[in-house]
Design an enzyme around this catalytic site. Structure first.
Site, PDB file in Angstrom:
ATOM      1  N   LYS A  35     -12.157  -7.396 -26.286  1.00 40.82           N
ATOM      2  CA  LYS A  35     -10.804  -7.973 -26.291  1.00 40.82           C
ATOM      3  C   LYS A  35     -10.735  -9.119 -25.277  1.00 40.82           C
ATOM      4  CE  LYS A  35      -9.214  -4.459 -23.026  1.00 40.82           C
ATOM      5  NZ  LYS A  35      -8.606  -3.118 -22.942  1.00 40.82           N
ATOM      6  N   ARG A 130       1.591   4.735 -22.118  1.00 45.45           N
ATOM      7  CA  ARG A 130       1.559   3.367 -22.613  1.00 45.45           C
ATOM      8  C   ARG A 130       1.633   3.460 -24.139  1.00 45.45           C
ATOM      9  NH1 ARG A 130      -3.253  -0.437 -20.390  1.00 45.45           N
ATOM     10  NH2 ARG A 130      -4.287   0.706 -22.045  1.00 45.45           N
ATOM     11  N   TYR A 261      -3.647 -26.935   2.807  1.00 46.81           N
ATOM     12  CA  TYR A 261      -2.187 -26.770   2.786  1.00 46.81           C
ATOM     13  C   TYR A 261      -1.772 -25.624   3.700  1.00 46.81           C
ATOM     14  CZ  TYR A 261      -1.794 -29.768  -1.356  1.00 46.81           C
ATOM     15  OH  TYR A 261      -1.833 -30.817  -2.236  1.00 46.81           O
ATOM     16  N   MET A 309      -5.183 -26.571  -5.934  1.00 46.65           N
ATOM     17  CA  MET A 309      -5.289 -26.589  -7.398  1.00 46.65           C
ATOM     18  C   MET A 309      -6.716 -26.899  -7.870  1.00 46.65           C
ATOM     19  SD  MET A 309      -3.264 -28.858 -10.246  1.00 46.65           S
ATOM     20  CE  MET A 309      -1.648 -28.181  -9.948  1.00 46.65           C
TER      21      MET A 309
HETATM   22  C1  LIG Z   1      -9.658  -2.228 -22.602  1.00 47.48           C
HETATM   23  C2  LIG Z   1      -9.789  -0.870 -23.143  1.00 47.48           C
HETATM   24  C3  LIG Z   1     -10.973  -0.154 -22.943  1.00 47.48           C
HETATM   25  C4  LIG Z   1     -12.105  -0.664 -22.098  1.00 47.48           C
HETATM   26  O1  LIG Z   1     -11.800  -0.439 -20.749  1.00 47.48           O
HETATM   27  P1  LIG Z   1     -12.866  -0.750 -19.597  1.00 47.48           P
HETATM   28  O2  LIG Z   1     -12.225  -0.225 -18.378  1.00 47.48           O
HETATM   29  O3  LIG Z   1     -12.993  -2.243 -19.554  1.00 47.48           O
HETATM   30  O4  LIG Z   1     -14.131  -0.102 -19.980  1.00 47.48           O
HETATM   31  C5  LIG Z   1     -11.084   1.087 -23.529  1.00 47.48           C
HETATM   32  N1  LIG Z   1     -10.080   1.590 -24.273  1.00 47.48           N
HETATM   33  C6  LIG Z   1      -8.922   0.948 -24.477  1.00 47.48           C
HETATM   34  C7  LIG Z   1      -7.846   1.570 -25.296  1.00 47.48           C
HETATM   35  C8  LIG Z   1      -8.735  -0.312 -23.913  1.00 47.48           C
HETATM   36  O5  LIG Z   1      -7.587  -0.958 -24.108  1.00 47.48           O
END
Ligand SMILES: *Cc1c(COP(=O)(O)O)cnc(C)c1O
Length: 377
Positions: A35, A130, A261, A309
């Site tokens: 992802k 969630r 800065y 930046m």
């Molecule tokens: C992102 C995600 C993972 C992977 O998690 P990691 O901590 O990067 O291994 C596994 N399961 C779900 C549902 C996720 O959203």
């Protein structure tokens, strides 16, 4: 010449990290979680190194299309399932497996017209709150799905909130087991932290937590999910992404001179600083303060002053003390691996900036060019 900043992906390290997961749980199938454009690495850039996985897991339908365009014919899992009813058409057409986490998604499936029944992963909310069905609604969701002609096989999944930390997973495992142990179907419970730390936790019927599919994200990308409790090297994970740049200027400071800065850094003795072509517009965290580790010409030193930046400043005193030349053009590694082989774990930079490696990887900005390290033939 373009600005010297560069992000380099290391395919051999990706291969190593995948093999490492396989060795830990040889009888389990591994989802490579890609992802967020493969955690910022670029889906197309990691594909070849990770195609030894049993499937790819992601959330974005456009990313699933990109994987099919790469001619990946194996499983693809949509971790959040569909966002609207018409997403199911793409699932049918591209043979995407998808999570089902709420009643609406079952409603959409029940009205979906398809010749090909779908493989779904029914998600339980075992405590993270969630996504997923609550334990007391899980069985009814399973029964409803099981009665649909649009559904082929139902697998069961849940996600842990504390696999990386002291609270652990026992409470969620107990919840998941109590509400699902007698339901048929493959299981998928482990993210990276759960695989590394808890893979051998027993489930019912001789199964372990690693059954049947593990979902591996961050560990494939060479970060320790439980840093600083463990370092990536403790888990035998190798860095897969290097962010590098060069010095574009140096300044010689007298005691009392300040840098950047807000003048947050003041020299207490004569010293040289280097100015690096990398700033928060490249995705480097602005919250990284004085002391954040940096490699210059392979030598470990520290950031000084505020990140701006397009630039940041580094202390050249350790190089000058060691007689290592540092001038305009010298290599700077913000995280990853230097030309000399010296490494700076992304987890250390993330910690210094009050964040996690996941965020740094995903935040590398569009203006940063990417390269893929060539693999030995
Ligand atoms: C992102 C995600 C993972 C992977 O998690 P990691 O901590 O990067 O291994 C596994 N399961 C779900 C549902 C996720 O959203």
């Amino acid at each position: 010449m373009p600005r010297p900043i560069l992000a380099t992906v290391h395919p051999q390290a990706l291969r190593h990290n995948l093999a490492r997961a396989r060795r830990a749980v040889p009888d389990t199938r591994v989802w490579a979680v890609v992802k967020a454009n493969a955690y910022g690495h670029g889906l197309e850039r990691v594909f070849d190194a990770l195609r030894g996985a049993d499937g790819f897991a992601l959330l974005d339908l456009a990313e699933a299309e990109r994987l099919r365009a790469l001619d990946w014919r194996g499983p693809i899992l949509l971790l959040e399932g569909c966002f609207e009813p018409r997403d199911l058409e793409l699932c049918s057409r591209l043979h995407l497996w998808h999570a089902v986490h709420c009643e609406e998604q079952i409603d959409w499936l029940s009205r979906h017209k398809t010749q090909v029944p779908h493989r779904v992963f029914l998600k339980m909310n075992s405590g993270m709150n969630r996504l997923g069905f609550r334990p007391d609604a899980f069985r009814a969701a399973w029964t409803r799905l099981n009665a649909l002609p649009q559904v082929d096989e139902i697998s069961l999944m849940t996600h842990f909130s504390d696999a990386d930390g002291p609270r652990g997973i026992a409470h969620q495992v107990a919840t998941f087991e109590a509400a699902s142990a007698d339901l048929p179907g493959e299981r998928s419970l482990c993210n990276s932290a759960a695989l590394l730390r808890h893979a051998h936790t027993p489930l019912h019927g001789g199964l372990t937590l690693a059954a049947d599919w593990v979902r591996q994200g961050i560990a494939l990308y060479g970060s320790a999910p439980d840093h600083p409790c463990h370092r990536a090297a403790d888990w035998d994970l190798r860095p897969t992404l290097t962010l590098s740049s060069r010095l574009i200027a140096t300044q010689t400071l007298a005691p009392g001179d300040t840098v950047g800065y807000g003048s947050t850094f003041t020299a207490t003795q004569p010293m040289r600083v280097g100015v690096v072509a990398c700033g928060y517009a490249d995705g480097y965290p602005r919250h990284a303060g004085t002391g954040t580790p940096v490699l210059v010409a392979g030598v470990r030193t520290r950031l000084v002053g505020r990140v701006s930046m397009d630039m940041l400043a580094v202390d050249l005193a350790p190089l000058d003390a060691a007689g290592v030349p540092a001038s305009v053009g010298s290599e700077v590694v913000l995280w990853g691996v230097a030309a000399s082989g010296a490494a700076l774990p992304i987890d250390e930079v993330a910690q210094a900036a009050g964040t996690i490696a996941y965020e740094l990887m995903c935040a590398v900005a569009a203006r940063v060019p990417f390269a893929t390290e060539p693999e030995p033939a």
